[in-house]
Scaffold this active site. Structure first.
Site, PDB file in Angstrom:
ATOM      1  CG  ASP A  10      -1.872   1.104   1.466  1.00 18.28           C
ATOM      2  OD1 ASP A  10      -2.320   1.560   0.650  1.00 18.28           O
ATOM      3  OD2 ASP A  10      -1.814   1.887   2.615  1.00 18.28           O
ATOM      4  CG  ASP A  12      -1.939   7.561   0.646  1.00 22.62           C
ATOM      5  OD1 ASP A  12      -0.905   7.941   0.187  1.00 22.62           O
ATOM      6  OD2 ASP A  12      -3.221   7.428  -0.020  1.00 22.62           O
TER       7      ASP A  12
HETATM    8  C1  BG6 Z   1      -6.070   5.819   0.179  1.00 27.13           C
HETATM    9  C2  BG6 Z   1      -5.925   6.513   1.422  1.00 27.13           C
HETATM   10  O1  BG6 Z   1      -4.891   5.534   0.111  1.00 27.13           O
HETATM   11  O2  BG6 Z   1      -6.450   6.563  -0.681  1.00 27.13           O
HETATM   12  C3  BG6 Z   1      -7.396   7.361   1.961  1.00 27.13           C
HETATM   13  O3  BG6 Z   1      -5.583   5.803   2.722  1.00 27.13           O
HETATM   14  C4  BG6 Z   1      -7.773   8.228   0.350  1.00 27.13           C
HETATM   15  O4  BG6 Z   1      -7.308   8.193   2.938  1.00 27.13           O
HETATM   16  C5  BG6 Z   1      -7.611   7.390  -0.636  1.00 27.13           C
HETATM   17  O5  BG6 Z   1      -8.993   8.676   0.721  1.00 27.13           O
HETATM   18  C6  BG6 Z   1      -7.969   7.984  -1.886  1.00 27.13           C
HETATM   19  O6  BG6 Z   1      -7.014   8.908  -2.267  1.00 27.13           O
HETATM   20  P1  BG6 Z   1      -7.534   9.707  -3.318  1.00 27.13           P
HETATM   21  O7  BG6 Z   1      -6.018  10.642  -3.581  1.00 27.13           O
HETATM   22  O8  BG6 Z   1      -7.873   9.090  -4.681  1.00 27.13           O
HETATM   23  O9  BG6 Z   1      -8.330  10.794  -3.097  1.00 27.13           O
HETATM   24 MG    MG Z   2      -2.728   3.040   3.751  1.00 23.28          MG
END
Ligand code: BG6
Ligand code: MG
Length: 213
Positions: A10, A12
């Site tokens: 993963d 984030d």
């Molecule tokens: C995930 C995060 O990796 O991505 C979430 O943990 C986030 O918090 C999600 O909402 C979607 O991200 P994005 O950049 O497409 O808005």
């Molecule tokens: Mg994550």
């Protein structure tokens, strides 16, 4: 020697701490709609895709929203988030992340990225680690977000590795559930009390030891 043939990370909260930027952008959006937002609530959003997160936030609002209004709010949050990540650099890599990626490479395993973030390619570019992955799932091609297994299964398929031969690495409850329902071994990053479904939990990638799983 590792018993795995691929490791799927993963992004984030595992490789970089973008969770804080998501928190700031969601907080300002929620408060603009009169919805209280704090760190505890933000925990529920980890690993959840953009529209899913927005729905969870707006569930606490006293009014209802049309699909168009929701899309506009999601865009507003995303623009704010993109502004916040525009100054990211390799200094935003979490401790142990590059060493872990290099260790997997040295061991001859395939490396994938399974993030539901539609900003993942931008973040990887800013961190300067795009070329460390054999395959990065494009979140725009995923129909069902985590905890559905779709994203981890797609990564395994594209890497040409059976799910049972994959190690998935996740910091979110929804992400660990996604890995487990894909039939993979789940390495959790965080606290064992929280990531109860993970096979092994470590505090951060500084404790990553491929041969011990
Ligand atoms: C995930 C995060 O990796 O991505 C979430 O943990 C986030 O918090 C999600 O909402 C979607 O991200 P994005 O950049 O497409 O808005
Ligand atoms: Mg994550």
């Amino acid at each position: 020697m590792s018993r795995f043939k691929a490791v799927i990370f993963d992004l984030d909260g595992v490789i970089t701490d973008t969770a804080h930027y998501h928190y700031l952008a969601w907080k300002s959006l929620a408060e603009s709609q009169g919805v209280h937002f704090d760190q505890a609530f933000n925990e529920n959003l980890k690993g959840i895709d953009r529209m899913g997160s927005l729905d969870l936030i707006l569930a606490s609002s006293s009014r209802t929203y049309t699909p168009q209004e929701k899309l506009a709010l999601a865009d507003e949050k995303n623009l704010h988030y993109q502004e916040l990540i525009s100054t990211m650099s390799s200094s935003d890599l979490l401790p142990g992340a590059v060493n872990a990626l290099n260790a997997v490479r040295r061991a001859g395993l395939r490396i994938g990225l399974a993030s539901v973030s539609k900003n993942a390619f931008t973040v990887l570019g800013r961190l300067g680690i795009t070329d460390k992955f054999d395959y990065v799932v494009d979140a725009a091609t995923i129909v069902r977000g985590k905890p559905d297994p779709e994203i981890f299964l797609k990564a395994a398929r594209e890497l040409g590795v059976a799910p049972a031969d994959c190690l998935g690495v996740e910091d979110a409850v929804a992400g660990v559930a996604s890995i487990k329902s894909a039939g993979m071994f789940a390495l959790g990053i965080g606290h064992p009390f929280v990531l109860t479904e993970a096979d092994v939990v470590i505090t951060s990638l500084t404790d990553f030891n491929l041969e011990s799983y």
